[in-house]
Design a protein around this motif. Structure first.
Motif, PDB file in Angstrom:
ATOM      1  N   LEU A  76     -42.175   1.824   1.437  1.00 27.22           N
ATOM      2  CA  LEU A  76     -43.238   1.886   0.372  1.00 27.22           C
ATOM      3  C   LEU A  76     -43.313   3.254  -0.442  1.00 27.22           C
ATOM      4  O   LEU A  76     -44.050   3.155  -1.646  1.00 27.22           O
TER       5      LEU A  76
ATOM      6  N   ARG B  96     -45.643  -1.105   6.579  1.00 30.98           N
ATOM      7  CA  ARG B  96     -46.093  -2.528   5.937  1.00 30.98           C
ATOM      8  C   ARG B  96     -46.598  -3.399   6.487  1.00 30.98           C
ATOM      9  O   ARG B  96     -47.385  -4.083   5.976  1.00 30.98           O
TER      10      ARG B  96
ATOM     11  N   SER C 199     -41.607   2.227   8.446  1.00 28.21           N
ATOM     12  CA  SER C 199     -41.464   1.203   7.473  1.00 28.21           C
ATOM     13  C   SER C 199     -42.455   0.006   7.897  1.00 28.21           C
ATOM     14  O   SER C 199     -43.062  -0.616   7.280  1.00 28.21           O
TER      15      SER C 199
END
Ligand code: PFF
Length: 459
Positions: free
Chosen positions: A90, A352, A348
């Motif tokens: 991100l 996320r 991640s």
């Protein structure tokens, strides 16, 4: 009258979404990041590439690239992690907007791809360690090649890959402080000590001078513009520092706001380079003393696993001890790197989807275990994956990082570094290097390794 420093240019409030975990100290971060950089690349890649020719020209180009290209990109990667507080998936989106979202996916892909074959190499290292300690060393080059064939394919290689990956998973699942940082805090100093001891031992070998002279010191100015030497120095520098994958970015998100990133990056680069040169001071005297030159430059990934034990076999018990220590330090170097690669997809998924660390770790381990089967079963597949993920895609990740922070979001680079107390001239110089040296040089390096890959495919 005291002048208040000007407020840094504004960018999105970084505290939002910052993960709760933190390094226990700046030194913890430096050791973990140096642990990521120092790896099999230093021990095996440096020796192999330096032995392909180039001598001192290779070493000089390597140092130059590390300083003017890798260092600014490393700083940019740390800034991107710390200033966004987001994972590699991100962070590019947060810093550059929607157009940069694919870069996050590229980081995930490259990290998973490298870890898939890196854990295979780690498995070979562990197997070689056990072999040196419990069995015997191969006495001739032919025996060594047969032995290498046995450990580098089939069931042994798959098992080594799975065990290495599982160990990596255990460390990453334990978390930033209690897993990754704790491992690096004892692993890295131990590795330095072992390597120093081995370099001193190797300096006393009869062929030590010849070893240094042939591989590290021989000067031939024409090698400075030789495409193979340039390409080798480029690939080696980037893989060794390990920037362009998002691993350092992930580590940067757990970094304190006040710590001085440029100084930390310089320390990391210094340690990594010192280990590469020290490793050369072990391998080359061994190679020269035991007449293994042909084997080394003829083989590719097998260099370390074939030449070193063969040379040491003639030294009896001392030789076995040295081989054991060498493979032990290689294994430590490998695991402090593999954890940083696994942290890329793990952080991640946490960032996320809000997953727990444990769930993210074991899902990623399962996927990467499968991706690692082709390189575990076939050395040619491993070399190919290295050229794709560890070469072309890694350099693409580095180039994108230089473009994102150098050209798309320079205000973020300024604000983060000035805000944490770096002097303006240094920030200006780093940004200049990122824009005008790193980005074009990476473009060139990328073009060269892409042609090489295509050429190999066609050849
Ligand atoms: N720098 C490591 C080595 O030299 O072995 C490999 C590596 C680690 C590459 C982490 C990339 C990375 F993100």
């Amino acid at each position: 009258m005291s002048m208040a420093p000007p407020p840094p240019p504004s960018y999105e409030a970084p505290e939002q979404g910052r993960p709760a975990e933190r390094w226990s100290s700046t030194m913890g971060f430096v050791l973990a990041t140096a642990g990521s950089a120092v790896g099999l690349g230093n021990l095996w890649g440096f020796a192999y590439r330096a032995s392909q020719g180039g001598g001192a020209a290779f070493v000089l180009l390597y140092l130059l690239i590390v300083l003017v290209v890798c260092l600014p990109v490393l700083v940019a990667e740390m800034v991107l992690g710390r200033s966004t507080g987001h994972s590699p998936l991100l962070a590019p989106l947060t810093a550059g907007g929607r157009r940069w979202a694919p870069l996050g996916w590229l980081y995930l892909l490259v990290a998973a791809g490298i870890l898939a074959y890196y854990s295979v190499l780690m498995g070979w290292t562990g197997r070689s360690l056990l072999h040196a300690l419990l069995e015997s060393l191969p006495a001739t080059m032919a025996e060594a090649e047969a032995y290498f064939g046995a450990i580098s394919s089939g069931g042994d290689a798959v098992l080594g890959h799975l065990i290495s990956l599982a160990l990596t998973g255990v460390v990453v699942a334990a978390g930033i402080r209690s897993g990754i940082e704790r491992l690096s805090r004892w692993g890295l100093p131990l590795l330095f000590l072992l390597l120093l001891g081995l370099a001193i031992w190797a300096a006393g070998l009869p062929g030590a001078r010849e070893g240094y002279a042939t591989f590290l010191l021989r000067w031939d100015a024409s090698k400075l513009i030789d495409p193979t030497t340039i390409r080798n120095a480029f690939t080696q520098a980037f893989f060794s520092i390990g920037t362009g994958v998002g691993a350092i970015l992930a580590y940067g998100t757990y970094l304190d706001r006040r710590s001085a990133i440029p100084a930390e990056a310089a320390l990391v680069v210094g340690m990594d380079t010192a280990v590469a040169l020290m490793a050369g001071c072990v391998t080359f005297p061994v190679v020269a003393s035991f007449g293994l030159g042909a084997g080394v430059s003829g083989s590719t990934v097998g260099t370390l696993f074939i030449a070193l034990p063969t040379g040491l076999a003639s030294q009896g018990a001392i030789g076995r001890l040295v081989a054991g220590l060498f493979f032990a330090l290689a294994f430590i170097a490998a695991i402090t790197s593999s954890v940083s690669l696994l942290e890329v997809p793990v952080s991640s998924l946490i960032d996320r989807f809000g997953w727990s660390r444990g769930r993210a770790v074991w899902l990623c381990v399962a996927v990467i275990a499968v991706l690692g089967l082709p390189p575990a079963l076939n050395v040619a597949a491993l070399e190919r994956m290295d050229a794709i993920f560890g070469g072309v895609l890694l350099l693409s990740g580095g180039l994108a990082m230089a473009l994102l922070l150098g050209w798309q979001a320079p205000a973020r680079f300024h604000a983060d570094l000035l805000g944490s107390g770096s002097p303006p001239w240094l920030v200006g110089a780093l940004l200049w290097a990122l824009r005008w040296l790193a980005a074009p040089a990476l473009g060139l390096g990328l073009a060269m390794s892409s042609f090489d890959l295509i050429g190999r495919g066609a050849g």
